[in-house]
Write an enzyme that holds these catalytic residues in place. Structure first.
Site, PDB file in Angstrom:
ATOM      1  CE  LYS A 125      -0.249  -0.132   5.069  1.00 56.38           C
ATOM      2  NZ  LYS A 125      -1.108  -0.455   6.228  1.00 56.38           N
ATOM      3  NE  ARG A 142      -6.855   1.038  11.823  1.00 50.05           N
ATOM      4  CZ  ARG A 142      -5.637   0.772  11.381  1.00 50.05           C
ATOM      5  NH1 ARG A 142      -4.669   1.679  11.532  1.00 50.05           N
ATOM      6  NH2 ARG A 142      -5.340  -0.358  10.798  1.00 50.05           N
ATOM      7  CE1 TYR A 155       9.118  32.879   4.685  1.00 50.29           C
ATOM      8  CE2 TYR A 155       9.554  30.544   4.314  1.00 50.29           C
ATOM      9  CZ  TYR A 155       9.119  31.772   3.853  1.00 50.29           C
ATOM     10  OH  TYR A 155       8.682  31.896   2.552  1.00 50.29           O
ATOM     11  CG  MET A 172       6.467  24.201   0.123  1.00 48.52           C
ATOM     12  SD  MET A 172       5.207  25.085  -0.802  1.00 48.52           S
ATOM     13  CE  MET A 172       4.151  25.659   0.508  1.00 48.52           C
TER      14      MET A 172
END
Ligand code: PLP
Length: 378
Positions: free
Chosen positions: A38, A136, A264, A312
């Protein structure tokens, strides 16, 4: 020209690690090994990992969604594939047409699969899916008798084949946790209920990577291995091989003076004159922002810290005395045998688990297969 000729950030996938790990799991159990591929094979490439695992002793494949199963079929893989997480409106007809086995967690899922079976004139191959205590996915225990009753009726009518019963352990990374024995008991009761109705599914599966390594009583007839294939052992008991190396070339190198700030928020300031290297990778590429101020990378064989906040698209490394220029390749993580950080190191810096690091590498990062001659021996 850069030393390693990197055009940009690159993720090298060493499928030799997957082969090695698959063979190791085969030595740890007599049960059938299902390779869980997966999330694009835990970020390593689903079809590639599937092929490697099947060639090294896995007999079956497991994925979350039907779409993932169909991608494996589209890649030419015809091994048995199980998909276990779909909503009742999912494309069960396509799944059946492509021979994908389906986990059934509720009567409404069963009804949807039966409708698709009628429409496609296929006999679904089902795994009854029990929630073993995680609240779940899987059938709630109090709904189990009703689900089993409905499945048995469909089976007697020749409308379905019952291939397996599956559960999942929520605390297997700690084998001593009593949650494991409670879940195992729930699973055993559920299987007893199925057998009481005269069904005898061939595949009983409860254990994933951690339980396969530490709880042999949970192996039953099949184990589902995902993380372990790609070198992650949540139980911390077994040395597995990591298959990913993330590298990137420095875009620029600059000198800064004591007091100059980085990034930043100016969260880091040089305390002495130093040289900074700019890496074209950031949190959009899978470097967790939480690792800011903690992470290190390997440059010319030396561990150097990332400084300032990870942005980012970029991150800054304090090169100190390491005299390198633009184009120099930094290793963000790898198997760890050249002194580079590992996926586990990044997980620690980001207060997460290795699974999140390997599945989080962004689509801008080029994927390349490791050349066989780069593979470590043994
Ligand atoms: C992801 C998953 C697995 C694989 O678990 P690992 O710990 O990664 O081996 C097995 N079973 C189910 C139901 C899963 O969702």
């Amino acid at each position: 020209m850069t030393p390693a000729g990197l055009r940009g950030p690159e993720l090298t996938v060493d499928l030799g690690a997957v082969a090695h790990n698959t063979r190791l799991f085969r030595t740890r159990t007599d049960a059938t090994v299902m390779a869980v591929v997966k999330a694009d094979g835990f970020g390593h490439g689903a079809a590639a990992v599937a092929g490697k695992a099947l060639a090294n002793g896995a007999a079956r494949l497991g994925v979350t969604t039907i779409q993932e199963a169909l991608s494996l079929r589209a890649a030419g893989i015809d091994a048995p594939v199980l998909s276990w997480l779909n909503h009742p409106g999912a494309d069960f007809a396509r799944a059946l047409a492509e021979g994908v086995e389906l986990a059934v967690p509720s009567v409404s899922h069963l009804d949807a699969v039966l409708r698709a079976a009628d429409a496609t004139r296929q006999t679904p191959r089902l795994h009854l899916h029990l929630d073993c205590g995680m609240s779940r996915d899987g059938c709630e225990p109090r709904e189990w008798p009703r689900l089993v009753g409905r499945v048995v009726r469909s089976h007697r009518a020749g409308r379905v084949e019952v291939v397996g019963v599956m559960g999942h352990l929520g605390c297997a990374d700690d084998p001593a946790d009593p949650c494991n024995s409670a879940a195992a008991a729930r699973f055993d009761e559920a299987v007893t209920e199925v057998r009481r109705h005269g069904l005898d599914p061939r595949l009983l599966h409860l254990a994933a990577t951690a339980a396969t390594l530490t709880l042999p009583s949970t192996h039953h007839s099949m184990v589902r291995i995902g993380a372990g294939l790609v070198g992650i052992d949540p139980s911390g008991t077994t040395s597995l091989r990591g298959g990913l190396t993330l590298r990137a070339p420095l875009v620029a190198v600059r000198r800064v003076e004591a007091g100059d700030a980085v990034g930043y928020g100016h969260t880091w300031r040089a305390t002495r004159p130093t040289r900074l290297g700019l890496l074209p990778l950031g949190y959009a590429d899978g470097l967790p922002r939480l690792a800011s101020g903690r992470a290190e990378v390997l440059v010319r064989g030396v561990r150097r810290p990332l400084v300032g906040r990870i942005s980012m698209d970029q991150a800054v490394v304090d090169l100190g005395d390491v005299a390198v220029g633009p184009g120099e390749v930094a290793t963000l993580f790898g198997p760890g045998d050249r002194g580079e950080p590992t996926v586990g190191d990044w997980a620690g810096w980001a207060e997460t688990i290795p699974h999140e690091i390997v599945t989080g590498i962004g689509s801008r990062v080029a994927r390349v297969a490791a050349a066989a001659d780069l593979r470590r021996a043994g």
